[in-house]
Design an enzyme around this catalytic site. Sequence first.
Site, PDB file in Angstrom:
ATOM      1  N   ALA A  61       0.842  -1.206   0.000  1.00  0.00           N
ATOM      2  CA  ALA A  61       0.000   0.000   0.000  1.00  0.00           C
ATOM      3  C   ALA A  61       0.873   1.250   0.000  1.00  0.00           C
ATOM      4  O   ALA A  61       1.986   1.237   0.517  1.00  0.00           O
ATOM      5  CB  ALA A  61      -0.917  -0.012   1.216  1.00  0.00           C
ATOM      6  N   GLY A 102       0.648  -5.556   0.186  1.00  0.00           N
ATOM      7  CA  GLY A 102      -0.290  -5.574  -0.926  1.00  0.00           C
ATOM      8  C   GLY A 102       0.363  -5.965  -2.240  1.00  0.00           C
ATOM      9  O   GLY A 102      -0.288  -6.510  -3.136  1.00  0.00           O
ATOM     10  N   GLU A 105       0.267  -9.628  -2.186  1.00  0.00           N
ATOM     11  CA  GLU A 105      -1.127 -10.054  -2.361  1.00  0.00           C
ATOM     12  C   GLU A 105      -1.559  -9.925  -3.830  1.00  0.00           C
ATOM     13  O   GLU A 105      -2.286 -10.774  -4.350  1.00  0.00           O
ATOM     14  CB  GLU A 105      -2.041  -9.241  -1.435  1.00  0.00           C
ATOM     15  CG  GLU A 105      -1.842  -9.635   0.033  1.00  0.00           C
ATOM     16  CD  GLU A 105      -2.650  -8.791   1.007  1.00  0.00           C
ATOM     17  OE1 GLU A 105      -3.467  -9.358   1.748  1.00  0.00           O
ATOM     18  OE2 GLU A 105      -2.458  -7.556   1.011  1.00  0.00           O
ATOM     19  N   GLU A 125       2.291  -6.756   7.623  1.00  0.00           N
ATOM     20  CA  GLU A 125       1.209  -5.947   8.214  1.00  0.00           C
ATOM     21  C   GLU A 125       1.133  -6.043   9.728  1.00  0.00           C
ATOM     22  O   GLU A 125       0.720  -5.102  10.408  1.00  0.00           O
ATOM     23  CB  GLU A 125      -0.135  -6.357   7.595  1.00  0.00           C
ATOM     24  CG  GLU A 125      -0.333  -5.926   6.145  1.00  0.00           C
ATOM     25  CD  GLU A 125       0.302  -6.856   5.136  1.00  0.00           C
ATOM     26  OE1 GLU A 125       0.101  -6.634   3.935  1.00  0.00           O
ATOM     27  OE2 GLU A 125       1.013  -7.811   5.536  1.00  0.00           O
TER      28      GLU A 125
END
Length: 697
Positions: A61, A102, A105, A125
């Site tokens: 992110a 992210g 992911e 995270e």
Amino acid sequence: MSAEYQVNGSVAVITLNNPPVNGLGLATRTAAVDGIRKALADDSVKAIVITGAGKAFSGGADIKEFNSPKALTEPTLHTLINVAEGSTKPVVAAIHSVCMGGGLELALGCNYRVAMPGAQIALPEVKLGLLPGAGGTQRLPRVLGLEMALNMIVSGTPVMSDKLAGTAMFSEVFAADANLVDAAVAFANKVADVRPLPRVRDRSVDYPNHEAFLQFSRNTVKAMAGPFPAPLECVETVAASVTKKFEDGLKFERERFLHLIQTPESKALRHAFFAERVASKIPDVPADTPVRAIKKAAIIGAGTMGGGIAMNFANAGIPVVLVETKQEALDKGLATIRKNYENTMKKGKLTPEKFEQRVGLISGTLSYDDIADADIVIEAVFEDMGVKETVFRKLDAVMKPGAILASNTSTLDLNKIAGFTSRPQDVIGTHFFSPANVMKLLEVVRGEKTGKDVLATTMALSKKLRKTGVVSGVCDGFIGNRMIEQYSRQAGFLLDEGCLPEQVDKAIEKFGFAMGPFRMGDLAGNDIGWAIRKRRYVESPQISYSKNADLLCEMGRFGQKTGGGWYDYKAGDRKAYPSQAVNEMIVKHSADLGVERRKISDQEIVERLVYSLVNEGAQILDEGIALRASDIDMIYLTGYGFPLFRGGPMFYADQVGLSNVLMAMEKYAAGLHGEAWTPAPLMTRLAAEGKGFNSQA
């Protein structure tokens, strides 16, 4: 920049381009989704490669969008992953350098993943009090297996791509000399016609007797997680990859992610994350300010502090010379450094080669002439203005032009110290914390004449020394020690009114502090505070203190080093044992003052200690000594043992609500030594506006 689109033969190549780590911000997400859709609409394109420009595939992110509407604006990260996963043409993630959060992911949502060796793969995270919220807890176990995925997610620790070769994470890990894009395009051409398209979501997680393993994991993680809820939540969401259908697991992951994002612990960790990054930004010192080269350092004083500071330079590969007045002191200092490194080597944390290298970078001398060519010299002598004057006049006479003259003073007036030289623009404060080779904080004190290039150089040096540099203006005690003095005053008053040292320490340690004020005093040496108070009695006679600490020092109880302080200590044992003699002294002192001792709750102890820090912090902020509230929090998190899960004193006050803090202060202002509770004007103003210290910008 966001993402670039190119067609290489029959393969579309989408390159994420959002420096420095290709964070998946709104513009990048939008361009990536547009790129996939463009490739799907082009009949000549048979496959799609997603890679990253510069030094990363993607770090996850975009931190600039945290807590902003952009993070939730379509296309979200979930949408991007769904578009990649739903593609009717194979999507290949071509990974290099960094693939985290992210970014990983997204890669797990692609049909294939190929990588260069040495890429860091992680879902970190948990370090922000969260869990992977875009399918990571459900997809990672499907490619790595339950145990390895759980370890990665609960720890947040990166694993190198080479170590994951041979797992379903990667179809191929290329040779180190390969061209990633060319190799990825060749791979994409090879799988272009393979159907059905492989999807991670279609894989199952097989783990015999998973219930027993998961229960063992819960017990282990619960014991290690302390006050943080995220690690245990990570276990539960990863467990869902085995016990639930994929879509149900995703829903459960989202639910737990949204729960964690609202927890005070996650808010505190995210605050600390941003606070550390913003601390290096100084409004009137541009990022491109020229810095001076630091290729050789010198330290005046080979005691505990000087030796610790020298180790920081050696650890960073910078040669350093220790200066002492007597050979015996120099030999002792060098021997202590050698012993410290030997202990590290015995623990397996330092190789024999590194040991020799670091010890070899540290030398000693009795002559100031031998350090004339150093780029920076740090004075670490006794905390006395007369001693500092002697040192700085000598340094001014011998140091080469352009050398940085730094003082490790923890309380004294840096402007006065700079005035002892003909080059005040080269003088700066570098307040290290003991043990200097361990503690992360470096309080960088900016004098009124300190040059901007000197400040920029010192902040850059702090990073090289692996310290968190935080800027303070000049005042008595700077930021950290000025605040801790109010904390110590309240601790003393609590003894006068009814507490004993053990109760105070236990209450604040239960709140989360690493060590209470009295155990801390015994560790640091109670004579240090005694010397400061003696100076205060002359310079600021209007400030009141409990006399218990002076009485303790008059008994010769300076702490662990004398075998007794607020507590008793046994030879070779650092455990603090309550002292009957000290407790009797405290009770007698209350009687001598005519104070009737009362029962004091742990809540009152915590509020008085913490809110005294907050009130002084607000005053420091108002005076411009600190640049921002988060800098104060950083100082307390990295230098004073303030509990990380509470985010620092100013952040904690914001969470409690400044009006509630003021209400408590008004109550204590009506008690003994109520004059210590005059609210800082800034706090009163912000409370009236319904704001917090960290939301006033």
